[in-house]
Design a protein around this motif. Structure first.
Motif, PDB file in Angstrom:
ATOM      1  N   MET A   1      34.340  46.816  28.434  1.00 35.70           N
ATOM      2  CA  MET A   1      34.763  45.430  28.289  1.00 35.70           C
ATOM      3  C   MET A   1      33.506  44.563  28.222  1.00 35.70           C
ATOM      4  N   ARG A   2      33.563  43.528  27.423  1.00 38.84           N
ATOM      5  CA  ARG A   2      32.422  42.616  27.286  1.00 38.84           C
ATOM      6  C   ARG A   2      32.678  41.337  28.092  1.00 38.84           C
ATOM      7  N   LEU A   3      31.603  40.692  28.494  1.00 36.87           N
ATOM      8  CA  LEU A   3      31.694  39.494  29.331  1.00 36.87           C
ATOM      9  C   LEU A   3      32.571  38.419  28.696  1.00 36.87           C
ATOM     10  N   HIS A   4      32.487  38.237  27.379  1.00 37.76           N
ATOM     11  CA  HIS A   4      33.267  37.175  26.743  1.00 37.76           C
ATOM     12  C   HIS A   4      34.777  37.410  26.819  1.00 37.76           C
ATOM     13  N   GLU A   5      35.199  38.617  27.226  1.00 46.42           N
ATOM     14  CA  GLU A   5      36.620  38.918  27.370  1.00 46.42           C
ATOM     15  C   GLU A   5      37.177  38.481  28.727  1.00 46.42           C
ATOM     16  N   LEU A   6      36.304  38.151  29.682  1.00 49.83           N
ATOM     17  CA  LEU A   6      36.760  37.697  30.995  1.00 49.83           C
ATOM     18  C   LEU A   6      37.172  36.227  30.921  1.00 49.83           C
ATOM     19  N   HIS A   7      37.963  35.802  31.874  1.00 49.24           N
ATOM     20  CA  HIS A   7      38.454  34.428  31.938  1.00 49.24           C
ATOM     21  C   HIS A   7      37.959  33.753  33.214  1.00 49.24           C
ATOM     22  N   LYS A   8      38.132  32.449  33.269  1.00 50.06           N
ATOM     23  CA  LYS A   8      37.711  31.677  34.432  1.00 50.06           C
ATOM     24  C   LYS A   8      38.291  32.290  35.706  1.00 50.06           C
ATOM     25  N   GLY A   9      37.417  32.514  36.690  1.00 52.23           N
ATOM     26  CA  GLY A   9      37.831  33.074  37.970  1.00 52.23           C
ATOM     27  C   GLY A   9      37.698  34.580  38.050  1.00 52.23           C
ATOM     28  N   ASP A  10      37.546  35.252  36.902  1.00 47.92           N
ATOM     29  CA  ASP A  10      37.394  36.717  36.899  1.00 47.92           C
ATOM     30  C   ASP A  10      36.029  37.110  37.444  1.00 47.92           C
ATOM     31  N   ARG A  11      35.980  38.287  38.054  1.00 47.62           N
ATOM     32  CA  ARG A  11      34.729  38.844  38.567  1.00 47.62           C
ATOM     33  C   ARG A  11      34.458  40.162  37.869  1.00 47.62           C
ATOM     34  N   GLY A  12      33.193  40.492  37.745  1.00 42.75           N
ATOM     35  CA  GLY A  12      32.839  41.750  37.106  1.00 42.75           C
ATOM     36  C   GLY A  12      31.472  42.233  37.550  1.00 42.75           C
ATOM     37  N   GLU A  13      31.224  43.512  37.288  1.00 42.28           N
ATOM     38  CA  GLU A  13      29.914  44.104  37.554  1.00 42.28           C
ATOM     39  C   GLU A  13      29.264  44.411  36.209  1.00 42.28           C
ATOM     40  N   ILE A  14      28.000  44.063  36.078  1.00 45.42           N
ATOM     41  CA  ILE A  14      27.283  44.296  34.832  1.00 45.42           C
ATOM     42  C   ILE A  14      26.973  45.782  34.714  1.00 45.42           C
ATOM     43  N   ILE A  15      27.425  46.381  33.618  1.00 41.70           N
ATOM     44  CA  ILE A  15      27.227  47.801  33.352  1.00 41.70           C
ATOM     45  C   ILE A  15      25.990  48.011  32.480  1.00 41.70           C
ATOM     46  N   GLN A  16      25.876  47.210  31.414  1.00 46.90           N
ATOM     47  CA  GLN A  16      24.744  47.348  30.503  1.00 46.90           C
ATOM     48  C   GLN A  16      24.604  46.084  29.676  1.00 46.90           C
ATOM     49  N   ILE A  17      23.362  45.812  29.248  1.00 46.03           N
ATOM     50  CA  ILE A  17      23.095  44.675  28.371  1.00 46.03           C
ATOM     51  C   ILE A  17      22.619  45.237  27.036  1.00 46.03           C
TER      52      ILE A  17
END
Length: 74
Positions: A1-17
């Motif tokens: 999943m890419r960062l731009h697919e998340l919405h306001k309030g979502d949390r995520g861990e960076i896997i790769q850039i």
């Protein structure tokens, strides 16, 4: 999943850039690096920009930059 697919309030861990060295270095200087957790604080109407928080730092990213950051939703 890419960062731009998340919405306001979502949390995520960076896997790769997936970016060139210059962009990776700039993002690293703000604390955006593999293994870090982030929170999406807001998005513009057309999702052309996103505001994220990483380690207490608020960062605004363009859509094309957010597309290059692979995340795992938490």
């Amino acid at each position: 999943m890419r960062l731009h697919e998340l919405h306001k309030g979502d949390r995520g861990e960076i896997i790769q850039i997936h970016a060139d060295k210059a962009l990776k270095d700039r993002l690293n200087s703000f604390g955006v690096m593999r293994g870090e957790e982030l929170t999406v604080k807001g998005c513009s109407l057309a999702k052309q920009t996103m505001e994220i928080e990483v380690g207490g730092t608020h960062i605004a990213l363009r859509a094309e930059e957010a597309e290059k950051i692979e995340v795992e939703k938490i």
